[in-house]
Motif scaffolding. Structure first.
Motif, PDB file in Angstrom:
ATOM      1  N   ILE A  11      -4.902  -4.814  -2.253  1.00  0.00           N
ATOM      2  CA  ILE A  11      -4.655  -3.823  -1.203  1.00  0.00           C
ATOM      3  C   ILE A  11      -5.972  -3.428  -0.535  1.00  0.00           C
ATOM      4  O   ILE A  11      -6.062  -3.320   0.693  1.00  0.00           O
ATOM      5  N   GLU A  12      -7.005  -3.248  -1.350  1.00  0.00           N
ATOM      6  CA  GLU A  12      -8.326  -2.918  -0.795  1.00  0.00           C
ATOM      7  C   GLU A  12      -8.891  -4.082   0.017  1.00  0.00           C
ATOM      8  O   GLU A  12      -9.450  -3.895   1.101  1.00  0.00           O
ATOM      9  N   LEU A  13      -8.715  -5.304  -0.500  1.00  0.00           N
ATOM     10  CA  LEU A  13      -9.223  -6.487   0.191  1.00  0.00           C
ATOM     11  C   LEU A  13      -8.475  -6.757   1.488  1.00  0.00           C
ATOM     12  O   LEU A  13      -9.061  -7.258   2.463  1.00  0.00           O
ATOM     13  N   SER A  14      -7.187  -6.432   1.525  1.00  0.00           N
ATOM     14  CA  SER A  14      -6.367  -6.728   2.702  1.00  0.00           C
ATOM     15  C   SER A  14      -6.832  -5.987   3.943  1.00  0.00           C
ATOM     16  O   SER A  14      -6.569  -6.427   5.073  1.00  0.00           O
ATOM     17  N   ILE A  15      -7.529  -4.886   3.761  1.00  0.00           N
ATOM     18  CA  ILE A  15      -8.040  -4.120   4.906  1.00  0.00           C
ATOM     19  C   ILE A  15      -9.086  -4.931   5.661  1.00  0.00           C
ATOM     20  O   ILE A  15      -9.164  -4.906   6.896  1.00  0.00           O
ATOM     21  N   LYS A  16      -9.881  -5.709   4.914  1.00  0.00           N
ATOM     22  CA  LYS A  16     -10.960  -6.505   5.529  1.00  0.00           C
ATOM     23  C   LYS A  16     -10.512  -7.921   5.855  1.00  0.00           C
ATOM     24  O   LYS A  16     -10.881  -8.471   6.891  1.00  0.00           O
ATOM     25  N   ASP A  17      -9.742  -8.537   4.952  1.00  0.00           N
ATOM     26  CA  ASP A  17      -9.379  -9.949   5.126  1.00  0.00           C
ATOM     27  C   ASP A  17      -7.974 -10.206   4.559  1.00  0.00           C
ATOM     28  O   ASP A  17      -7.831 -10.586   3.393  1.00  0.00           O
ATOM     29  N   PRO A  18      -6.939 -10.021   5.372  1.00  0.00           N
ATOM     30  CA  PRO A  18      -5.558 -10.187   4.890  1.00  0.00           C
ATOM     31  C   PRO A  18      -5.266 -11.590   4.346  1.00  0.00           C
ATOM     32  O   PRO A  18      -4.527 -11.737   3.374  1.00  0.00           O
ATOM     33  N   GLU A  19      -5.834 -12.613   4.981  1.00  0.00           N
ATOM     34  CA  GLU A  19      -5.560 -13.985   4.539  1.00  0.00           C
ATOM     35  C   GLU A  19      -6.144 -14.241   3.153  1.00  0.00           C
ATOM     36  O   GLU A  19      -5.501 -14.846   2.292  1.00  0.00           O
ATOM     37  N   GLN A  20      -7.377 -13.786   2.931  1.00  0.00           N
ATOM     38  CA  GLN A  20      -7.980 -13.953   1.613  1.00  0.00           C
ATOM     39  C   GLN A  20      -7.225 -13.124   0.571  1.00  0.00           C
ATOM     40  O   GLN A  20      -7.039 -13.555  -0.568  1.00  0.00           O
ATOM     41  N   ALA A  21      -6.788 -11.954   0.980  1.00  0.00           N
ATOM     42  CA  ALA A  21      -6.016 -11.103   0.069  1.00  0.00           C
ATOM     43  C   ALA A  21      -4.717 -11.796  -0.334  1.00  0.00           C
ATOM     44  O   ALA A  21      -4.279 -11.697  -1.485  1.00  0.00           O
ATOM     45  N   SER A  22      -4.102 -12.516   0.598  1.00  0.00           N
ATOM     46  CA  SER A  22      -2.869 -13.253   0.288  1.00  0.00           C
ATOM     47  C   SER A  22      -3.122 -14.322  -0.767  1.00  0.00           C
ATOM     48  O   SER A  22      -2.326 -14.519  -1.686  1.00  0.00           O
ATOM     49  N   THR A  23      -4.269 -15.005  -0.635  1.00  0.00           N
ATOM     50  CA  THR A  23      -4.630 -16.043  -1.596  1.00  0.00           C
ATOM     51  C   THR A  23      -4.867 -15.434  -2.983  1.00  0.00           C
ATOM     52  O   THR A  23      -4.400 -15.964  -4.001  1.00  0.00           O
TER      53      THR A  23
ATOM     54  N   ALA B  40       0.836  -1.206   0.000  1.00  0.00           N
ATOM     55  CA  ALA B  40       0.000   0.000   0.000  1.00  0.00           C
ATOM     56  C   ALA B  40       0.871   1.258   0.000  1.00  0.00           C
ATOM     57  O   ALA B  40       0.575   2.235  -0.709  1.00  0.00           O
ATOM     58  N   ASP B  41       1.952   1.233   0.771  1.00  0.00           N
ATOM     59  CA  ASP B  41       2.846   2.391   0.837  1.00  0.00           C
ATOM     60  C   ASP B  41       3.591   2.613  -0.486  1.00  0.00           C
ATOM     61  O   ASP B  41       3.989   3.743  -0.791  1.00  0.00           O
ATOM     62  N   ASN B  42       3.792   1.532  -1.224  1.00  0.00           N
ATOM     63  CA  ASN B  42       4.571   1.621  -2.466  1.00  0.00           C
ATOM     64  C   ASN B  42       3.734   1.335  -3.709  1.00  0.00           C
ATOM     65  O   ASN B  42       4.284   1.005  -4.764  1.00  0.00           O
ATOM     66  N   GLN B  43       2.414   1.473  -3.586  1.00  0.00           N
ATOM     67  CA  GLN B  43       1.527   1.134  -4.703  1.00  0.00           C
ATOM     68  C   GLN B  43       1.807   1.974  -5.950  1.00  0.00           C
ATOM     69  O   GLN B  43       1.843   1.456  -7.065  1.00  0.00           O
TER      70      GLN B  43
END
Length: 227
Positions: A115-127, A46-49
């Motif tokens: 990045i948007e998804l990681s705010i709500k669900d980091p694990e799903q965002a990783s997948t 997010a910081d380097n998007q």
């Protein structure tokens, strides 16, 4: 034709510059926290998007645009002396253009989405991020089969047409085979292909700028008579 060849030469040199910039960025500048947890990784993204999006845009989309110009220029150069090989090579060149540009667009759209998804669900965002990376790598980020075929066929056509120095053409054949071998996922093969492409694009671009085209023998005789 000479004007197109010079534009193609600029495009080839631009490809080499993009390759060098990508190696420098990911080798010396980009410091992704590989061993961090999911939250830290996505915070870093997010910081380097913005910078990563610009790099993806340049490395894939801009590269693909220059590649399209080069494919056209080389087809025009070979179409009379090696018609069949130039046509087949151009097909793979056009396919490579599409794959490279698609890779860049998917990478940037996917980056914003995870990045948007990681705010709500980091694990799903990783997948999701893993799936997006797999698609990008499969299309063109880590698989250079189509690009390898293009370089290989062009180099064989150049040998047949007696275009460019033979050493350059043999280097192109070696690079082409290396690209084809990346059908087996290997970072080493991909890096060798990329480094080889820097040499090939640079040398090719210089020649296209200095010597846009060969003057056919018939034209030479006409010019000598006129003089």
């Amino acid at each position: 034709m000479n004007h197109l060849q010079k534009i193609g030469g600029v495009a080839a040199l631009s490809e080499a510059i993009i390759y060098v910039a990508a190696f420098v960025f990911f080798g010396a500048v980009w410091d992704f926290p590989v061993n961090a947890d999911a939250m830290q990784k996505f915070a870093f993204l997010a910081d380097n998007q913005i910078i990563l999006s610009i790099v993806n845009l340049t490395m894939y989309v801009v590269f693909g645009i220059f590649l399209a110009i080069l494919v056209l220029a080389l087809y025009e150069r070979y179409k009379n002396s090696a018609p069949v090989l130039s046509q087949i090579a151009s097909i793979f060149g056009i396919i490579w253009v599409g794959l490279v540009i698609a890779s860049g667009m998917i990478a940037n759209i996917g980056l914003a989405a995870v990045i948007e998804l990681s705010i709500k669900d980091p694990e799903q965002a990783s997948t999701v991020w893993l799936a997006i990376n797999s698609v990008v790598e499969g299309l063109g980020g880590g698989n250079e089969v189509v690009g390898g075929l293009w370089v290989l066929l062009l180099s064989i056509a150049a040998l047949k047409a007696n275009e460019f120095p033979k050493i350059l053409n043999y280097i192109g054949i070696l690079i082409g085979f290396t690209g084809i071998l990346t059908i087996y996922p290997s970072d080493t093969l991909t890096e060798i292909f990329g480094l080889g492409q820097i040499v090939w694009f640079s040398w090719l671009g210089i020649i296209m700028l200095v010597k846009p085209s060969k003057l056919p023998p018939s034209n030479k005789s006409v010019l000598s008579k006129a003089v």
